[in-house]
Design a protein around this motif. Sequence first.
Motif, short mmCIF file in Angstrom:
data_model
loop_
_atom_site.label_atom_id
_atom_site.label_comp_id
_atom_site.label_asym_id
_atom_site.label_seq_id
_atom_site.Cartn_x
_atom_site.Cartn_y
_atom_site.Cartn_z
N LEU A 8 14.48 13.28 33.00
CA LEU A 8 15.93 13.13 32.90
C LEU A 8 16.41 12.40 34.14
O LEU A 8 16.30 12.92 35.26
N GLY A 10 19.27 9.13 35.87
CA GLY A 10 20.58 8.50 35.77
C GLY A 10 20.71 7.45 36.84
O GLY A 10 19.80 7.26 37.67
N CYS A 36 18.25 8.53 29.95
CA CYS A 36 19.50 8.69 30.69
C CYS A 36 20.63 8.86 29.69
O CYS A 36 20.71 8.10 28.71
N PRO A 37 21.52 9.82 29.90
CA PRO A 37 22.66 9.98 28.99
C PRO A 37 23.43 8.68 28.83
O PRO A 37 23.72 7.98 29.81
N GLY A 38 23.75 8.33 27.58
CA GLY A 38 24.54 7.14 27.31
C GLY A 38 23.75 5.85 27.32
O GLY A 38 24.34 4.77 27.19
N PHE A 72 18.15 8.33 24.97
CA PHE A 72 18.61 9.71 25.20
C PHE A 72 18.99 10.40 23.90
O PHE A 72 18.63 11.57 23.67
N ASP A 73 19.71 9.70 23.02
CA ASP A 73 20.20 10.32 21.79
C ASP A 73 19.08 10.66 20.82
O ASP A 73 19.30 11.40 19.85
N ILE A 94 24.69 13.64 35.89
CA ILE A 94 24.10 13.91 34.57
C ILE A 94 24.23 15.39 34.21
O ILE A 94 24.23 15.75 33.03
N ASN A 97 26.79 16.49 31.60
CA ASN A 97 26.55 16.22 30.18
C ASN A 97 25.98 17.49 29.52
O ASN A 97 24.90 17.95 29.89
N ARG A 99 24.52 18.04 26.78
CA ARG A 99 23.21 17.85 26.15
C ARG A 99 22.09 17.92 27.20
O ARG A 99 21.00 18.45 26.93
N VAL A 100 22.33 17.39 28.41
CA VAL A 100 21.35 17.49 29.49
C VAL A 100 21.05 18.96 29.78
O VAL A 100 19.89 19.35 29.94
#
Length: 201
Positions: A8, A10, A36-38, A72-73, A94, A97, A99-100
């Motif tokens: 994980l 960012g 990475c988120p997004g 990430f999704d 991060i 988020n 979801r993280v």
Amino acid sequence: MAKKILFLVGDYVEDYEVMVPFQALAALGYQVHAVCPGKKAGEFVRTAVHDFEGDQTYSEKRGHNFTLNYSFDEVNEHEYDALVIPGGRAPEYIRLNPRVLEITRHFFTANKPVAAICHGLQVLAAAGVLNGRRCTAYAAVGPDLPLIGAEYHELPADQAITDGNLVTAPAWPAHPAWLAQFLKVLGAKIEIEPQTEAVPA
């Protein structure tokens, strides 16, 4: 079948703390996904080099562009055998988020190996998984950890600590110890053949 490890990360993740373990674990045959988120596979995060140059805190310099190799999704945490959370400035954002945090909690609920270093403990703290756990982190993060029930140990920058499935370290100088302890928790069996010098004909 190779074990799968999730990173994980960012923007402004610490350069050495993502590059070195990602490449080392991949070289040992693990299937490693960095997300990475997004962001999606093929996109990148910018890294930062945190160095210790005699100031009261670390200095920060622009690092590399680190390419993400998974979206990430699309992460299904149940498919992964272990989690790695590098440090740098990425963890502080991060962890916002949900979801993280959900992904992180899964690895503790399932008692899977987790390795976090430096500021990566900020994600674990936000996920609420450190109560009663022995751990270390970058010294500036340390005062926050006992407040959430963690047993914080301030270690030299080149050392690491293992508590069950959790391996933590203060900063990238601990890579030899941190990675060695993480590999042990992963159940790795590494055999190194002795090097021999070529004899001239």
